[in-house]
Motif scaffolding. Structure first.
Motif, PDB file in Angstrom:
ATOM      1  N   VAL A  36       6.044   0.275  27.587  1.00 36.04           N
ATOM      2  CA  VAL A  36       5.302  -0.129  27.948  1.00 36.04           C
ATOM      3  C   VAL A  36       4.838  -1.764  28.056  1.00 36.04           C
ATOM      4  O   VAL A  36       4.385  -2.212  28.879  1.00 36.04           O
ATOM      5  N   ARG A  37       4.817  -2.046  26.704  1.00 33.30           N
ATOM      6  CA  ARG A  37       5.359  -3.796  26.308  1.00 33.30           C
ATOM      7  C   ARG A  37       6.058  -4.217  27.123  1.00 33.30           C
ATOM      8  O   ARG A  37       5.793  -5.772  27.928  1.00 33.30           O
ATOM      9  N   GLU A  38       7.148  -4.200  27.969  1.00 32.70           N
ATOM     10  CA  GLU A  38       8.104  -4.655  28.388  1.00 32.70           C
ATOM     11  C   GLU A  38       8.396  -4.691  29.835  1.00 32.70           C
ATOM     12  O   GLU A  38       8.387  -5.953  30.474  1.00 32.70           O
ATOM     13  N   LYS A  39       7.821  -3.410  30.335  1.00 29.50           N
ATOM     14  CA  LYS A  39       8.098  -3.552  31.146  1.00 29.50           C
ATOM     15  C   LYS A  39       6.350  -3.508  32.150  1.00 29.50           C
ATOM     16  O   LYS A  39       6.370  -3.319  33.336  1.00 29.50           O
ATOM     17  N   TYR A  40       5.610  -3.080  31.625  1.00 27.46           N
ATOM     18  CA  TYR A  40       4.127  -2.973  31.913  1.00 27.46           C
ATOM     19  C   TYR A  40       3.200  -3.689  31.302  1.00 27.46           C
ATOM     20  O   TYR A  40       1.848  -3.284  30.451  1.00 27.46           O
ATOM     21  N   PRO A  41       2.891  -4.888  31.740  1.00 28.94           N
ATOM     22  CA  PRO A  41       2.074  -5.557  30.103  1.00 28.94           C
ATOM     23  C   PRO A  41       1.018  -6.035  30.286  1.00 28.94           C
ATOM     24  O   PRO A  41      -0.191  -5.472  29.961  1.00 28.94           O
ATOM     25  N   HIS A  42       0.676  -5.413  31.594  1.00 32.04           N
ATOM     26  CA  HIS A  42      -0.251  -5.929  32.276  1.00 32.04           C
ATOM     27  C   HIS A  42      -1.396  -3.884  32.212  1.00 32.04           C
ATOM     28  O   HIS A  42      -2.264  -3.904  31.937  1.00 32.04           O
ATOM     29  N   MET A  43      -0.929  -2.665  31.609  1.00 30.72           N
ATOM     30  CA  MET A  43      -1.555  -1.332  31.414  1.00 30.72           C
ATOM     31  C   MET A  43      -2.078  -1.565  29.592  1.00 30.72           C
ATOM     32  O   MET A  43      -2.289  -0.904  29.332  1.00 30.72           O
ATOM     33  N   GLN A  44      -2.070  -2.515  28.864  1.00 34.00           N
ATOM     34  CA  GLN A  44      -2.009  -2.947  27.672  1.00 34.00           C
ATOM     35  C   GLN A  44      -3.969  -3.235  27.214  1.00 34.00           C
ATOM     36  O   GLN A  44      -4.451  -2.663  26.508  1.00 34.00           O
ATOM     37  N   HIS A  45      -4.067  -3.885  28.274  1.00 41.93           N
ATOM     38  CA  HIS A  45      -5.491  -4.030  28.318  1.00 41.93           C
ATOM     39  C   HIS A  45      -6.474  -3.647  29.603  1.00 41.93           C
ATOM     40  O   HIS A  45      -5.247  -2.876  30.646  1.00 41.93           O
ATOM     41  N   PRO A  46      -7.424  -3.296  29.872  1.00 40.32           N
ATOM     42  CA  PRO A  46      -8.200  -3.335  31.272  1.00 40.32           C
ATOM     43  C   PRO A  46      -8.471  -3.869  31.693  1.00 40.32           C
ATOM     44  O   PRO A  46      -8.157  -5.256  31.620  1.00 40.32           O
ATOM     45  N   PRO A  47      -7.393  -3.626  33.508  1.00 38.11           N
ATOM     46  CA  PRO A  47      -7.571  -4.816  33.800  1.00 38.11           C
ATOM     47  C   PRO A  47      -9.552  -5.362  34.147  1.00 38.11           C
ATOM     48  O   PRO A  47      -9.603  -6.759  33.917  1.00 38.11           O
ATOM     49  N   GLY A  48     -10.658  -4.560  34.235  1.00 41.79           N
ATOM     50  CA  GLY A  48     -11.790  -5.654  34.200  1.00 41.79           C
ATOM     51  C   GLY A  48     -12.401  -5.544  32.971  1.00 41.79           C
ATOM     52  O   GLY A  48     -12.229  -4.145  32.581  1.00 41.79           O
ATOM     53  N   MET A  49     -12.871  -6.638  32.833  1.00 41.84           N
ATOM     54  CA  MET A  49     -14.082  -7.091  31.255  1.00 41.84           C
ATOM     55  C   MET A  49     -15.104  -7.345  31.425  1.00 41.84           C
ATOM     56  O   MET A  49     -15.401  -7.846  32.532  1.00 41.84           O
ATOM     57  N   TYR A  50     -15.999  -7.535  30.761  1.00 44.10           N
ATOM     58  CA  TYR A  50     -16.760  -7.764  30.528  1.00 44.10           C
ATOM     59  C   TYR A  50     -16.645  -9.025  29.772  1.00 44.10           C
ATOM     60  O   TYR A  50     -15.522 -10.042  29.343  1.00 44.10           O
ATOM     61  N   ALA A  51     -17.101 -10.295  30.266  1.00 47.44           N
ATOM     62  CA  ALA A  51     -17.159 -11.941  29.258  1.00 47.44           C
ATOM     63  C   ALA A  51     -18.593 -12.458  29.757  1.00 47.44           C
ATOM     64  O   ALA A  51     -19.495 -12.496  29.899  1.00 47.44           O
TER      65      ALA A  51
END
Length: 98
Positions: free
Chosen positions: A17-32
């Motif tokens: 996951v870390r190497e091939k799919y780093p975007h999956m480590q955090h949700p795409p939508g967040m509060y800011a």
């Protein structure tokens, strides 16, 4: 023995996951939280600070400066942001009432 195999598989999945799919480590939508906001040529330009699920500052993310949006955001507002495909550019989806 089963515990060692389970641990090995878990580490391999995390590496994949870390190497091939780093975007999956955090949700795409967040509060800011909007920490700075100004209007510039009809666009709103702001600096955002990512919040966690509990609406607390997420220190694993740096502040995100120069985010342009058509949405009228003010300092102290809470926005919903989106990161496309694990990228670092934040897109403002809207403002929420907290």
């Amino acid at each position: 023995m089963a515990g060692l195999l389970q641990e090995f598989v878990q580490k391999e999945i995390e590496n994949e996951v870390r190497e091939k799919y780093p975007h999956m480590q955090h949700p795409p939508g967040m509060y800011a939280e909007v920490v700075r906001a100004e209007e510039n040529g009809g666009k709103h330009v702001c600096t955002l600070r990512v919040l966690d699920r509990g609406m607390n500052i997420d220190s694993s993310f740096p502040e995100i400066p120069n985010v342009k949006t058509d949405i009228d955001l003010k300092k102290g507002d809470t926005a919903v942001i989106l990161f496309l495909y694990g990228g670092s550019a934040a897109f403002v989806l809207g403002r929420i009432e907290t």
